[in-house]
Design a protein around this motif. Structure first.
Motif, PDB file in Angstrom:
ATOM      1  N   PHE A  45      49.353  34.068  39.750  1.00 48.63           N
ATOM      2  CA  PHE A  45      50.070  34.832  38.393  1.00 48.63           C
ATOM      3  C   PHE A  45      51.287  34.144  38.216  1.00 48.63           C
ATOM      4  N   VAL A  46      51.700  32.848  38.540  1.00 45.22           N
ATOM      5  CA  VAL A  46      52.893  32.192  38.532  1.00 45.22           C
ATOM      6  C   VAL A  46      52.905  31.515  37.233  1.00 45.22           C
ATOM      7  N   THR A  47      51.681  31.202  36.649  1.00 43.04           N
ATOM      8  CA  THR A  47      51.875  30.562  35.114  1.00 43.04           C
ATOM      9  C   THR A  47      50.712  31.055  34.467  1.00 43.04           C
ATOM     10  N   GLU A  48      50.758  30.819  33.089  1.00 40.16           N
ATOM     11  CA  GLU A  48      49.800  31.450  32.265  1.00 40.16           C
ATOM     12  C   GLU A  48      48.218  30.842  32.699  1.00 40.16           C
ATOM     13  N   ALA A  49      48.114  29.505  32.853  1.00 41.53           N
ATOM     14  CA  ALA A  49      47.062  29.035  33.333  1.00 41.53           C
ATOM     15  C   ALA A  49      46.237  29.529  34.494  1.00 41.53           C
ATOM     16  N   ALA A  50      47.370  29.904  35.379  1.00 38.59           N
ATOM     17  CA  ALA A  50      47.022  30.542  36.666  1.00 38.59           C
ATOM     18  C   ALA A  50      46.253  32.117  36.427  1.00 38.59           C
ATOM     19  N   GLY A  51      47.115  32.674  35.627  1.00 39.32           N
ATOM     20  CA  GLY A  51      46.443  34.028  35.039  1.00 39.32           C
ATOM     21  C   GLY A  51      45.067  33.964  34.386  1.00 39.32           C
ATOM     22  N   ILE A  52      44.858  32.894  33.686  1.00 38.06           N
ATOM     23  CA  ILE A  52      43.573  32.626  33.011  1.00 38.06           C
ATOM     24  C   ILE A  52      42.491  32.468  33.928  1.00 38.06           C
ATOM     25  N   ARG A  53      42.957  31.627  35.107  1.00 37.95           N
ATOM     26  CA  ARG A  53      41.978  31.365  36.269  1.00 37.95           C
ATOM     27  C   ARG A  53      41.423  32.638  37.078  1.00 37.95           C
ATOM     28  N   THR A  54      42.532  33.455  37.113  1.00 38.73           N
ATOM     29  CA  THR A  54      42.322  34.645  37.871  1.00 38.73           C
ATOM     30  C   THR A  54      41.279  35.478  37.146  1.00 38.73           C
ATOM     31  N   LEU A  55      41.778  35.537  35.772  1.00 41.36           N
ATOM     32  CA  LEU A  55      40.705  36.596  34.784  1.00 41.36           C
ATOM     33  C   LEU A  55      39.388  36.083  34.938  1.00 41.36           C
ATOM     34  N   ARG A  56      38.997  34.781  35.120  1.00 46.71           N
ATOM     35  CA  ARG A  56      37.792  34.202  35.077  1.00 46.71           C
ATOM     36  C   ARG A  56      37.163  33.959  36.413  1.00 46.71           C
ATOM     37  N   ARG A  57      37.743  34.225  37.316  1.00 47.29           N
ATOM     38  CA  ARG A  57      37.148  34.156  38.510  1.00 47.29           C
ATOM     39  C   ARG A  57      36.146  35.255  38.751  1.00 47.29           C
ATOM     40  N   PRO A  58      35.027  34.758  39.344  1.00 50.44           N
ATOM     41  CA  PRO A  58      33.863  35.566  39.745  1.00 50.44           C
ATOM     42  C   PRO A  58      34.275  36.717  40.572  1.00 50.44           C
ATOM     43  N   LYS A  59      33.664  38.016  40.188  1.00 48.60           N
ATOM     44  CA  LYS A  59      33.965  39.254  40.769  1.00 48.60           C
ATOM     45  C   LYS A  59      33.000  39.499  42.128  1.00 48.60           C
ATOM     46  N   GLY A  60      33.798  40.024  43.036  1.00 45.08           N
ATOM     47  CA  GLY A  60      33.103  40.228  44.534  1.00 45.08           C
ATOM     48  C   GLY A  60      32.238  41.585  44.494  1.00 45.08           C
ATOM     49  N   PRO A  61      31.834  42.066  45.675  1.00 45.94           N
ATOM     50  CA  PRO A  61      31.035  43.199  45.763  1.00 45.94           C
ATOM     51  C   PRO A  61      32.250  44.342  45.652  1.00 45.94           C
ATOM     52  N   SER A  62      31.658  45.416  45.360  1.00 44.98           N
ATOM     53  CA  SER A  62      32.505  46.659  45.356  1.00 44.98           C
ATOM     54  C   SER A  62      31.655  47.912  46.024  1.00 44.98           C
ATOM     55  N   ALA A  63      30.877  47.625  46.807  1.00 48.28           N
ATOM     56  CA  ALA A  63      30.163  48.875  47.563  1.00 48.28           C
ATOM     57  C   ALA A  63      31.148  49.253  48.555  1.00 48.28           C
ATOM     58  N   PRO A  64      31.149  50.546  49.115  1.00 48.18           N
ATOM     59  CA  PRO A  64      31.737  51.064  50.231  1.00 48.18           C
ATOM     60  C   PRO A  64      31.504  50.180  51.405  1.00 48.18           C
ATOM     61  N   ARG A  66      54.895  37.906  35.419  1.00 46.93           N
ATOM     62  CA  ARG A  66      54.735  38.309  34.064  1.00 46.93           C
ATOM     63  C   ARG A  66      53.825  36.958  33.493  1.00 46.93           C
ATOM     64  N   ALA A  67      54.335  35.733  33.855  1.00 50.71           N
ATOM     65  CA  ALA A  67      53.541  34.618  32.925  1.00 50.71           C
ATOM     66  C   ALA A  67      51.876  34.911  33.265  1.00 50.71           C
ATOM     67  N   GLY A  68      51.422  34.891  34.627  1.00 48.72           N
ATOM     68  CA  GLY A  68      49.944  35.034  34.812  1.00 48.72           C
ATOM     69  C   GLY A  68      49.419  36.545  34.480  1.00 48.72           C
ATOM     70  N   LEU A  69      50.367  37.374  34.322  1.00 47.90           N
ATOM     71  CA  LEU A  69      49.759  38.794  34.017  1.00 47.90           C
ATOM     72  C   LEU A  69      49.492  39.037  32.463  1.00 47.90           C
ATOM     73  N   ARG A  70      50.169  38.105  31.739  1.00 53.97           N
ATOM     74  CA  ARG A  70      50.180  38.323  30.273  1.00 53.97           C
ATOM     75  C   ARG A  70      48.508  38.031  29.895  1.00 53.97           C
ATOM     76  N   PRO A  71      47.972  37.080  30.038  1.00 56.05           N
ATOM     77  CA  PRO A  71      46.643  36.726  29.520  1.00 56.05           C
ATOM     78  C   PRO A  71      45.714  37.707  30.125  1.00 56.05           C
ATOM     79  N   ILE A  72      45.943  38.543  31.266  1.00 54.78           N
ATOM     80  CA  ILE A  72      45.252  39.398  31.682  1.00 54.78           C
ATOM     81  C   ILE A  72      45.332  40.771  30.962  1.00 54.78           C
ATOM     82  N   ALA A  73      46.671  40.969  30.807  1.00 59.70           N
ATOM     83  CA  ALA A  73      46.860  42.364  29.977  1.00 59.70           C
ATOM     84  C   ALA A  73      46.175  42.123  28.555  1.00 59.70           C
ATOM     85  N   ASP A  74      46.386  41.049  27.902  1.00 60.12           N
ATOM     86  CA  ASP A  74      45.711  40.670  26.687  1.00 60.12           C
ATOM     87  C   ASP A  74      44.015  41.044  26.690  1.00 60.12           C
ATOM     88  N   ALA A  75      43.667  40.549  27.602  1.00 66.12           N
ATOM     89  CA  ALA A  75      42.029  40.688  27.715  1.00 66.12           C
ATOM     90  C   ALA A  75      41.576  41.908  28.048  1.00 66.12           C
TER      91      ALA A  75
END
Length: 281
Positions: free
Chosen positions: A21-40, A186-195
């Protein structure tokens, strides 16, 4: 006194997780990261009768079976999947309250957006056929409050653990807290919030509950630490809700501390259980 475990976890978070989350670019990478499993996890299935259903195309897992119900909404900045720490809290809530716990696996950004998640949660709440209690951490805490604003008559109370109350993150008090938060920027969270907005304004009350109607809410609870950028908005909400909010501020604690392997978490979880028992009686 802040425990050495809390300081140790804060150090790890600063080294390992803050980079997401430290930069906007980092936030975009976090946003685009593949999702993992969600089963219990299997460990939870061994302890509980876990059943699953589909609502609006999303999985909803029920842990246990009881007359009274909790709906739990996981955190992860609306872009990260449910993880083991969340399931551990679900296990704890089911064991200590005797309630069944429903866990909607809402869609995550960038593929999904906030109104979809809110529609899912409100349908789950309505479909229970009985009043329920909401628990959410971080992004899930904001979503819990949004659902409480939508369906106050169906919700006996709700707990928010370090909730994301305002996607604008414009509270001036964040400036003072942010350098001491080892996890969130906030820098990295902003693109996530926008999405997550799906094209709506960041301050739309259907996305940022602190801008919504605060009248007529069921009894609320907040738990937040002082090294957490969600703190200023939690304090602002405290000033607005007054006696309708049970407020816990943990000195030196970091984001979502009741989910972490620290001594402070024990008191935090106990406070959550006590609030559930008191308001859902």
């Amino acid at each position: 006194m802040v425990s050495w475990q809390m300081n140790g976890v804060a150090h790890v978070m600063r080294l390992v997780y803050r980079r997401k989350f430290v930069t906007e670019a980092a936030g975009i990478r976090t946003l685009r990261r593949p999702k993992g499993p969600s089963a219990p996890p299997k460990s939870l299935r061994r302890r509980w009768n876990v059943t699953s259903s589909r609502v609006q195309g999303f999985d909803v897992h029920r842990i246990g079976k009881a007359e009274r119900a909790i709906v739990y909404l996981h955190g992860g900045a609306y872009t990260s999947e449910i993880v083991s720490q969340h399931w551990s809290l679900v296990d704890h809530l089911a064991a200590r309250t005797g309630f069944e716990v429903h866990v909607p696996i809402y869609g995550l950004s960038p593929k999904h957006h906030g109104l979809e998640a809110l529609a899912l949660v409100t349908e789950v709440v309505r479909g229970l056929g009985k009043p329920c209690y909401l628990v959410g951490d971080s992004a899930g805490g904001g979503l819990a409050m949004l659902a409480a604003q939508q369906e106050p008559d169906l919700i006996s109370g709700f707990t928010m653990i370090a909730p994301w109350l305002d996607l604008t993150m414009s509270n001036p008090g964040i400036d003072e807290i942010e350098p001491h938060d080892p996890w969130l920027c906030r820098a990295g969270l902003r693109p996530i919030a926008d999405a997550w907005t799906g094209g709506l304004a960041l301050d739309d009350p259907r996305l940022s509950p602190i801008h919504g109607d605060l009248g007529g809410l069921p009894p609320a609870q907040i738990l937040v630490g002082t090294r957490d950028i969600t703190l200023p908005d939690c304090r602002l909400l405290r000033s607005k809700l007054g006696a309708n909010l049970t407020y816990h501020e943990q000195e030196g604690a970091i984001h979502v501390y009741p989910l972490l392997p620290v001594p402070e978490a024990k008191a935090g979880r106990r406070a959550v259980v006590e609030h559930i028992r008191a308001t859902a009686a």
